[in-house]
Scaffold this motif. Structure first.
Motif, PDB file in Angstrom:
ATOM      1  N   MET A  47      -7.611 -10.994 -10.951  1.00  0.00           N
ATOM      2  CA  MET A  47      -6.298 -11.613 -10.805  1.00  0.00           C
ATOM      3  C   MET A  47      -5.479 -10.978  -9.686  1.00  0.00           C
ATOM      4  O   MET A  47      -4.582 -11.625  -9.126  1.00  0.00           O
ATOM      5  CB  MET A  47      -5.525 -11.529 -12.121  1.00  0.00           C
ATOM      6  N   THR A  87     -10.634 -17.251  -7.997  1.00  0.00           N
ATOM      7  CA  THR A  87     -10.731 -15.815  -8.283  1.00  0.00           C
ATOM      8  C   THR A  87     -11.899 -15.197  -7.521  1.00  0.00           C
ATOM      9  O   THR A  87     -11.790 -14.101  -6.966  1.00  0.00           O
ATOM     10  CB  THR A  87     -10.897 -15.567  -9.791  1.00  0.00           C
ATOM     11  N   SER A 109     -16.164 -11.904  -9.756  1.00  0.00           N
ATOM     12  CA  SER A 109     -15.343 -11.250  -8.740  1.00  0.00           C
ATOM     13  C   SER A 109     -15.698  -9.771  -8.621  1.00  0.00           C
ATOM     14  O   SER A 109     -15.813  -9.228  -7.512  1.00  0.00           O
ATOM     15  CB  SER A 109     -13.863 -11.406  -9.089  1.00  0.00           C
ATOM     16  N   ASN A 168      -6.344 -13.066  -6.735  1.00  0.00           N
ATOM     17  CA  ASN A 168      -5.711 -14.378  -6.832  1.00  0.00           C
ATOM     18  C   ASN A 168      -4.215 -14.309  -6.527  1.00  0.00           C
ATOM     19  O   ASN A 168      -3.648 -15.194  -5.894  1.00  0.00           O
ATOM     20  CB  ASN A 168      -5.937 -14.964  -8.227  1.00  0.00           C
TER      21      ASN A 168
END
Length: 258
Positions: free
Chosen positions: A224, A208, A245, A227
């Motif tokens: 996400m 991430t 992140s 990702n």
């Protein structure tokens, strides 16, 4: 003499439209008020940038509120806990490299911290398109979420932005618009969206942060969404990677804009 009803309604209308008018030209437009987006919003606003967050749901906070399977507790790693503490959010050390915390306190604390830093949050707004000019993503096309859901034929308005952050979580909604509609090649192994892999908490937490990057001039992804673009693993109700992140992407955006 103005009635109380006129006073209250007028105050709401004037205050909202002042907020809206002040956000039409942004330094950073963030789509999705989840953990990574809210951390990024706070960092960028504290640095003096004009930041607005657009959230399609009525309640910002992303998938944080319910914790794991509606057990409203979540987990973060030791190295991510200071990010929460900076927001005034309390954690309980477990002594094995992890902390637990109340998910409602986390969600509300992240929202409050972003607002207090100066970021504007617009809820119930849907970003239906992006603006691309001369090889750069430079704005967001926005409508009311109920307008989109009811399929009403109402035109949107545009917020220009020097940088756009996709914090929409698993779907990577903004990057998908860039790839599928605008035909852009983004910084991923395929030039498109790889898709999210199944659950693997340890690797998902690592990737991430690693996958948080500038994908195209003016376009970034965090959490996400990052990702999903790069084909990383899902991680479940552990949030250290999401928080780090948001911190990382804020620094990347600051470096690029300056």
């Amino acid at each position: 003499m103005e009635t109380m009803e006129e006073t209250i309604s007028g105050a709401i209308v004037r205050a909202f439209f002042a907020k809206l008018q002040g956000s039409l030209a942004l330094d950073v437009g963030i789509v999705g008020a989840g953990p990574s987006g809210l951390v990024a919003a706070r960092c960028l606003a504290k640095a003096g940038l004009k930041v607005a967050v657009f959230e399609s749901k009525l309640a910002p906070g992303g998938g944080t509120w319910g914790g794991g399977m509606l057990f409203n507790e979540v987990v973060v790693q030791d190295d991510a806990a200071p990010i929460l503490h900076d927001f005034g959010i309390r954690t309980q050390p477990l002594g094995n490299g992890y902390h637990t915390l109340d998910s409602v306190e986390m969600a509300s604390g992240l929202i409050f911290g972003a607002r207090q830093a100066g970021a504007t949050i617009f809820n119930a707004m849907s970003v239906e398109d992006i603006c691309v000019r001369e090889g750069k993503v430079c704005g967001l096309v926005v409508n009311w979420c109920p307008v989109r859901r009811l399929d009403m034929h109402v035109d949107p308005i545009v917020f220009t932005a020097r940088a756009v952050l996709d914090g929409t979580g698993h779907p990577s909604e903004i990057v998908r618009k860039a790839v599928d509609k605008a035909g852009l090649k983004v910084d991923s192994p395929t030039g498109g969206i790889m898709g999210e892999k199944p659950m693997w908490m340890e690797d998902g937490e690592r990737t991430t942060v690693a996958n948080t990057k500038r994908l195209y001039p003016g376009l970034y992804a965090s959490g996400m969404a990052a990702n999903n673009v790069q084909g990383g693993f899902r991680m479940g109700p552990i949030f250290g990677g999401m928080l780090k992140s948001g911190q990382k992407v804020a620094q990347l955006i600051l470096e690029d804009l300056r």
